[in-house]
Design a protein around this motif. Sequence first.
Motif, mmCIF file in Angstrom:
data_model
loop_
_atom_site.group_PDB
_atom_site.id
_atom_site.type_symbol
_atom_site.label_atom_id
_atom_site.label_comp_id
_atom_site.label_asym_id
_atom_site.label_seq_id
_atom_site.Cartn_x
_atom_site.Cartn_y
_atom_site.Cartn_z
ATOM 1 N N ASN A 143 0.792 -1.378 -0.097
ATOM 2 C CA ASN A 143 -0.177 -0.139 0.153
ATOM 3 C C ASN A 143 0.974 0.924 0.423
ATOM 4 N N HIS A 144 1.750 1.371 -0.478
ATOM 5 C CA HIS A 144 3.169 2.032 -0.104
ATOM 6 C C HIS A 144 2.585 3.627 -1.393
ATOM 7 N N PRO A 145 2.036 5.212 -0.728
ATOM 8 C CA PRO A 145 2.181 5.578 -1.317
ATOM 9 C C PRO A 145 2.461 6.059 -2.855
ATOM 10 N N LEU A 146 3.981 5.499 -3.117
ATOM 11 C CA LEU A 146 4.682 6.280 -4.616
ATOM 12 C C LEU A 146 5.407 4.855 -4.965
ATOM 13 N N THR A 147 5.126 3.439 -4.136
ATOM 14 C CA THR A 147 6.346 2.319 -4.719
ATOM 15 C C THR A 147 5.571 1.448 -4.102
ATOM 16 N N ALA A 260 6.064 14.545 10.119
ATOM 17 C CA ALA A 260 6.324 13.358 9.467
ATOM 18 C C ALA A 260 4.391 13.087 8.646
ATOM 19 N N GLY A 261 5.689 12.675 6.724
ATOM 20 C CA GLY A 261 4.432 12.052 5.792
ATOM 21 C C GLY A 261 4.954 11.167 5.221
ATOM 22 N N SER A 262 5.723 10.205 6.157
ATOM 23 C CA SER A 262 5.302 8.502 5.743
ATOM 24 C C SER A 262 4.064 7.993 6.108
ATOM 25 N N CYS A 263 3.533 7.303 4.904
ATOM 26 C CA CYS A 263 2.392 6.720 5.849
ATOM 27 C C CYS A 263 2.969 5.154 5.650
ATOM 28 N N ALA A 314 2.267 16.046 11.608
ATOM 29 C CA ALA A 314 1.947 14.518 10.655
ATOM 30 C C ALA A 314 0.896 14.778 9.567
ATOM 31 N N ALA A 315 1.161 14.459 7.883
ATOM 32 C CA ALA A 315 0.071 14.254 7.768
ATOM 33 C C ALA A 315 -0.218 13.090 7.208
ATOM 34 N N SER A 316 1.066 12.152 7.523
ATOM 35 C CA SER A 316 0.392 10.441 7.567
ATOM 36 C C SER A 316 -1.060 10.051 7.250
ATOM 37 N N ALA A 334 -1.020 14.101 -4.880
ATOM 38 C CA ALA A 334 -0.605 14.224 -4.014
ATOM 39 C C ALA A 334 0.323 14.035 -3.136
ATOM 40 N N GLY A 335 1.185 13.155 -3.677
ATOM 41 C CA GLY A 335 2.883 13.368 -2.852
ATOM 42 C C GLY A 335 3.092 14.226 -2.831
ATOM 43 N N ALA A 336 3.427 15.094 -4.140
ATOM 44 C CA ALA A 336 4.033 16.124 -4.548
ATOM 45 C C ALA A 336 3.436 17.649 -3.252
ATOM 46 N N LEU A 337 1.738 17.288 -3.317
ATOM 47 C CA LEU A 337 1.316 17.865 -2.886
ATOM 48 C C LEU A 337 1.747 18.007 -0.902
ATOM 49 N N VAL A 338 1.569 17.407 -0.226
ATOM 50 C CA VAL A 338 2.255 16.717 0.781
ATOM 51 C C VAL A 338 3.461 16.835 1.207
ATOM 52 N N GLU A 339 4.158 16.263 0.330
ATOM 53 C CA GLU A 339 6.473 17.299 0.405
ATOM 54 C C GLU A 339 5.834 18.747 0.094
ATOM 55 N N GLU A 340 5.479 18.999 -0.810
ATOM 56 C CA GLU A 340 5.018 20.463 -0.732
ATOM 57 C C GLU A 340 5.063 21.765 0.480
ATOM 58 N N ALA A 360 10.374 12.397 9.062
ATOM 59 C CA ALA A 360 10.108 11.018 9.003
ATOM 60 C C ALA A 360 9.464 10.285 7.196
ATOM 61 N N GLY A 361 10.247 9.761 7.071
ATOM 62 C CA GLY A 361 9.756 9.254 5.586
ATOM 63 C C GLY A 361 10.604 9.635 4.687
ATOM 64 N N GLY A 362 10.819 8.907 3.555
ATOM 65 C CA GLY A 362 12.266 9.298 3.133
ATOM 66 C C GLY A 362 12.101 10.079 2.310
ATOM 67 N N GLU A 363 10.712 10.182 1.041
ATOM 68 C CA GLU A 363 10.175 11.456 0.359
ATOM 69 C C GLU A 363 10.513 12.670 0.664
ATOM 70 N N THR A 364 9.556 12.433 2.389
ATOM 71 C CA THR A 364 9.157 13.720 2.822
ATOM 72 C C THR A 364 10.339 13.991 3.428
ATOM 73 N N SER A 365 11.443 13.200 4.010
ATOM 74 C CA SER A 365 12.439 14.016 3.568
ATOM 75 C C SER A 365 13.526 14.694 2.813
ATOM 76 N N SER A 403 13.646 6.657 8.483
ATOM 77 C CA SER A 403 13.022 5.812 7.115
ATOM 78 C C SER A 403 11.000 5.914 7.634
ATOM 79 N N GLY A 404 10.278 6.101 6.823
ATOM 80 C CA GLY A 404 8.913 5.388 6.689
ATOM 81 C C GLY A 404 9.187 4.616 8.085
ATOM 82 N N ASN A 405 9.561 3.146 7.822
ATOM 83 C CA ASN A 405 10.005 1.835 8.449
ATOM 84 C C ASN A 405 9.873 1.770 10.035
HETATM 85 N N1 LIG Z 1 -2.029 11.940 3.177
HETATM 86 C C1 LIG Z 1 -1.856 11.419 2.302
HETATM 87 N N2 LIG Z 1 -2.129 11.064 1.218
HETATM 88 C C2 LIG Z 1 -1.646 10.770 0.060
HETATM 89 N N3 LIG Z 1 -0.107 11.024 -0.274
HETATM 90 C C3 LIG Z 1 0.607 11.164 1.170
HETATM 91 C C4 LIG Z 1 -0.064 11.710 2.651
HETATM 92 N N4 LIG Z 1 0.890 11.887 3.880
HETATM 93 C C5 LIG Z 1 1.852 11.199 3.004
HETATM 94 N N5 LIG Z 1 1.980 11.215 1.641
HETATM 95 C C6 LIG Z 1 2.641 10.827 0.660
HETATM 96 O O1 LIG Z 1 3.289 9.730 1.020
HETATM 97 C C7 LIG Z 1 4.392 9.698 0.424
HETATM 98 C C8 LIG Z 1 5.258 8.722 1.447
HETATM 99 O O2 LIG Z 1 6.464 8.261 1.042
HETATM 100 P P1 LIG Z 1 8.260 9.044 2.144
HETATM 101 O O3 LIG Z 1 8.072 10.241 2.468
HETATM 102 O O4 LIG Z 1 9.028 7.834 0.887
HETATM 103 O O5 LIG Z 1 7.894 7.928 2.772
HETATM 104 P P2 LIG Z 1 8.500 6.202 3.503
HETATM 105 O O6 LIG Z 1 10.024 6.812 4.262
HETATM 106 O O7 LIG Z 1 7.886 5.877 3.862
HETATM 107 O O8 LIG Z 1 8.403 5.532 2.441
HETATM 108 C C9 LIG Z 1 5.551 10.884 0.032
HETATM 109 O O9 LIG Z 1 5.095 11.515 -1.049
HETATM 110 C C10 LIG Z 1 4.054 12.120 0.604
HETATM 111 O O10 LIG Z 1 3.912 13.492 0.493
#
Ligand SMILES: Nc1ncnc2c1ncn2[C@@H]1O[C@H](COP(=O)(O)OP(=O)(O)O)[C@@H](O)[C@H]1O
Length: 418
Positions: A143-147, A260-263, A314-316, A334-340, A360-365, A403-405
């Motif tokens: 269920n990872h948001p990006l990968t 925190a942006g990792s889910c 947290a946006a997670s 969606a990922g870019a919005l939360v990262e921004e 918290a989160g690779g892309e977030t970091s 790292s998120g995990n």
């Molecule tokens: N509520 C949300 N809805 C959609 N995407 C989100 C939400 N919260 C975070 N994200 C996005 O999910 C992605 C999580 O990736 P990342 O930060 O690398 O975490 P991880 O370390 O768990 O891989 C980021 O692109 C982040 O912006």
Amino acid sequence: MPLLLGCIADDFTGATDLASTLVKGGMTAVQVIGVPGGPLPEADAVVVALKSRTAPPAVAVAESLAACEALLAAGARQIFFKYCSTFDSTEAGNIGPVADALVRRLGCGFALANPAFPTNGRTVYQGHLFVGPALLSESGMENHPLTPMRDANLVRVLGRQTDGAVGLVPFATVEAGAAAIRRAMTGLKEGGRRYAVVDALTDAHLLAIGEAAAGQALITGGSGVAMGLPANFRRDGSLPERGDSAAALPPMEGHAAVLAGSCSRATLGQIGLARDHAPTLELDALATPDAAELVRQALDWAADRLGAEPIVIAASAPPDRVAELQAKLGREAAGALVEEAMAGIAEGLVARGVRRMVAAGGETSGAVVARLGVRSLRIGPEIDPGVPWTYAEPAGLHLALKSGNFGARDFFLKAFEA
Ligand SMILES: Nc1ncnc2c1ncn2[C@@H]1O[C@H](COP(=O)(O)OP(=O)(O)O)[C@@H](O)[C@H]1O
Ligand SMILES: O=C(O)[C@@H](O)C(=O)COP(=O)(O)O
């Protein structure tokens, strides 16, 4: 101090994890952000942190090759391509395309592939990646948001990303030790395989794989397989005994915050615990799909809460909420919005006196570090396996890129108790 190991990491938390592993193994290591534009810092190992994991494959390849050139020009004797211990990638890449480009550049024809990190529950058996007791594809990573990782068979996953052939060095060979692993890799290479996924269940396996990889031009994997590399350089006389070379970082000061942006399951658990122990704001990107407005909400909320004790923003969100936002905006947007939003919040918090921050989160970091204009990170003491405190320059603040995990449930509190 000649550069021994040149590392290219596909995200920022991963780079920190690798640098920390090398430091624990007795090498000096510095993490630099982005393709180096000038001279590299003096260290036994330099880890170039890219944000290439989810970039278009052509961009990931170009940046990785540019990083490789800079490392080779500085004299690196071996190149390490660091990716996630959960093999985070899409069907198109970027692990295969980047590894292919590096194999070609280095003219080595072969590289091992090993993401295992047993201390954090990642093991590889018969080519299948496990996270704790579960196959990767049933671990939450599906269920990872990006990968999203929906296949645990790494021979197959890597095979879909490369035009080369992928073989396996199975558990029984790894159990037999470094010489047997080396023989198996040579056999696979001579048999036309470009990659060997190598099984590993324990740190002892990783140390043996590291030993077997001495002298190979390219190694690909998680931070775990780097555990065995410092000993190779000590053995050939190029790395002196340095004892515990983890840098003593400047004293910690200023306000504390967690972003925190990792889910991932681990991060969602850490937020759950923090809710009961620290001021915690959970942003709702679905209700407010506007980065500037999320930043405003967060900074207003934080205004009278900042201090020595951490606040958590947290946006997670759990998979169903993430899926809803993605259905509305698309996966990348969606990922870019939360990262921004997270980057804007980080910038605002630092302007308000935050000097100790967990991301918290690779892309977030990656988004946070880029916005703060960080050029390099000095590695300090480890908070939990794979996550050290670092000192970010020239920004002059302490950052822990988690790292998120990774991390125990109390990570967000524990980080600030040290
Ligand atoms: N509520 C949300 N809805 C959609 N995407 C989100 C939400 N919260 C975070 N994200 C996005 O999910 C992605 C999580 O990736 P990342 O930060 O690398 O975490 P991880 O370390 O768990 O891989 C980021 O692109 C982040 O912006
Ligand atoms: O290998 C790992 O698991 C980490 O070092 C890593 O790469 C973390 O990536 P994220 O889970 O995206 O933070």
